[in-house]
Design a protein around this motif. Sequence first.
Motif, mmCIF file in Angstrom:
data_model
loop_
_atom_site.group_PDB
_atom_site.id
_atom_site.type_symbol
_atom_site.label_atom_id
_atom_site.label_comp_id
_atom_site.label_asym_id
_atom_site.label_seq_id
_atom_site.Cartn_x
_atom_site.Cartn_y
_atom_site.Cartn_z
ATOM 1 N N PRO A 1 -10.953 -6.593 8.996
ATOM 2 C CA PRO A 1 -9.754 -5.814 8.658
ATOM 3 C C PRO A 1 -9.218 -4.969 9.798
ATOM 4 O O PRO A 1 -8.102 -4.450 9.714
ATOM 5 N N ARG B 1 1.959 2.733 3.252
ATOM 6 C CA ARG B 1 2.532 1.829 4.244
ATOM 7 C C ARG B 1 3.906 1.324 3.824
ATOM 8 O O ARG B 1 4.470 0.450 4.489
ATOM 9 N N CYS C 1 -3.760 -7.076 11.237
ATOM 10 C CA CYS C 1 -4.081 -6.543 9.910
ATOM 11 C C CYS C 1 -3.896 -5.028 9.816
ATOM 12 O O CYS C 1 -3.536 -4.508 8.755
ATOM 13 N N ARG C 2 -4.166 -4.334 10.911
ATOM 14 C CA ARG C 2 -4.162 -2.866 10.856
ATOM 15 C C ARG C 2 -2.815 -2.308 10.402
ATOM 16 O O ARG C 2 -2.772 -1.257 9.758
ATOM 17 N N HIS D 1 -2.523 -4.276 3.474
ATOM 18 C CA HIS D 1 -3.886 -4.193 3.996
ATOM 19 C C HIS D 1 -4.907 -4.012 2.876
ATOM 20 O O HIS D 1 -5.892 -4.755 2.785
ATOM 21 N N SER D 2 -4.690 -3.035 1.996
ATOM 22 C CA SER D 2 -5.646 -2.774 0.915
ATOM 23 C C SER D 2 -5.666 -3.930 -0.073
ATOM 24 O O SER D 2 -6.742 -4.370 -0.513
ATOM 25 N N THR D 3 -4.507 -4.423 -0.439
ATOM 26 C CA THR D 3 -4.428 -5.551 -1.370
ATOM 27 C C THR D 3 -5.228 -6.732 -0.842
ATOM 28 O O THR D 3 -5.962 -7.397 -1.583
ATOM 29 N N CYS D 4 -5.104 -6.992 0.436
ATOM 30 C CA CYS D 4 -5.753 -8.147 1.049
ATOM 31 C C CYS D 4 -7.260 -7.965 1.169
ATOM 32 O O CYS D 4 -8.036 -8.838 0.784
ATOM 33 N N TRP D 5 -7.672 -6.819 1.701
ATOM 34 C CA TRP D 5 -9.080 -6.656 2.062
ATOM 35 C C TRP D 5 -9.954 -6.027 0.988
ATOM 36 O O TRP D 5 -11.176 -6.149 1.030
ATOM 37 N N GLU D 6 -9.340 -5.356 0.026
ATOM 38 C CA GLU D 6 -10.156 -4.660 -0.975
ATOM 39 C C GLU D 6 -10.146 -5.327 -2.342
ATOM 40 O O GLU D 6 -11.043 -5.122 -3.147
ATOM 41 N N THR D 7 -9.125 -6.136 -2.598
ATOM 42 C CA THR D 7 -9.004 -6.682 -3.961
ATOM 43 C C THR D 7 -9.068 -8.194 -4.018
ATOM 44 O O THR D 7 -9.131 -8.767 -5.087
ATOM 45 N N ASP E 1 0.851 -1.183 0.000
ATOM 46 C CA ASP E 1 0.000 0.000 0.000
ATOM 47 C C ASP E 1 0.891 1.238 0.000
ATOM 48 O O ASP E 1 1.861 1.301 0.774
#
Length: 253
Positions: free
Chosen positions: A234, A70, A239-240, A245-251, A67
């Motif tokens: 998430p 991050r 995870c925080r 984080h975005s790759t995992c939870w959004e895609t 991300d």
Amino acid sequence: MPIDLNHSSGARYEPGTSLSAAVNAHVDAALLARHRLQVPRDYLGASRIGEPCSRRLAYEYAHAPEDPDRAFTGQTLRIFAAGHVFEDLTIEWLRTAGFDLRTRRRDGGQFGFETAGGRIKGHIDGVIIGGPDIGIPWPALFEHKALKAKSWSDVVKRGVELSKPVYYAQLQIYMAYMELETALFTCLNKDTQELHHERVDLVPHAAQALSDKAAGIIRAVEAHECPARIAANPDFHVCRFCPFHSTCWETRP
């Protein structure tokens, strides 16, 4: 080479800010530029196998993009560099005290190992092959960490296995593949320069479980599969702070 101070460089400088901010922006940009020139690892690092989330390790092994907010910063790179300096100091102190601590092979290379066709590798801080009688059989693995005071105190209070399970897993993997039965884990308090030393013995079944975990992650990535998430939410504490984080939870499902 001109220093890149664009937003994408990871270094920030705004006109009118302090002298410190201006200098640090140039330092950070230079460090980040040098870091980006490094060849990415083509293997799963043994020091990371204790990471609790297998999906994060799969992303790391597959070189998934982090991300943007991050990714590494110049400060992160400075922390890593300072850790190496503290390690060198501790090694010098131990050698002065009579510990025969070896950190390099005869050809100058770092001690280490590889397995799974080079897809899992580890490089150790050193091996103590002799020294004062302190109740540890030689040779022993040597592993060093430099920690902030609060984190250091927690290791002293609870021991590395409970306080820093990722470090403990690193020790187990290193001992297993380097064929060593014992380790001297040393951590330095970066605020006070206090040293804490702890004996850690090889636990074969723990090392085997970690090795199996690493092999499973590699198989998943090579099969274009993704290990399960460590949590259902998430906002879970692991995870925080994950750089994926975005790759995992959004895609990804």
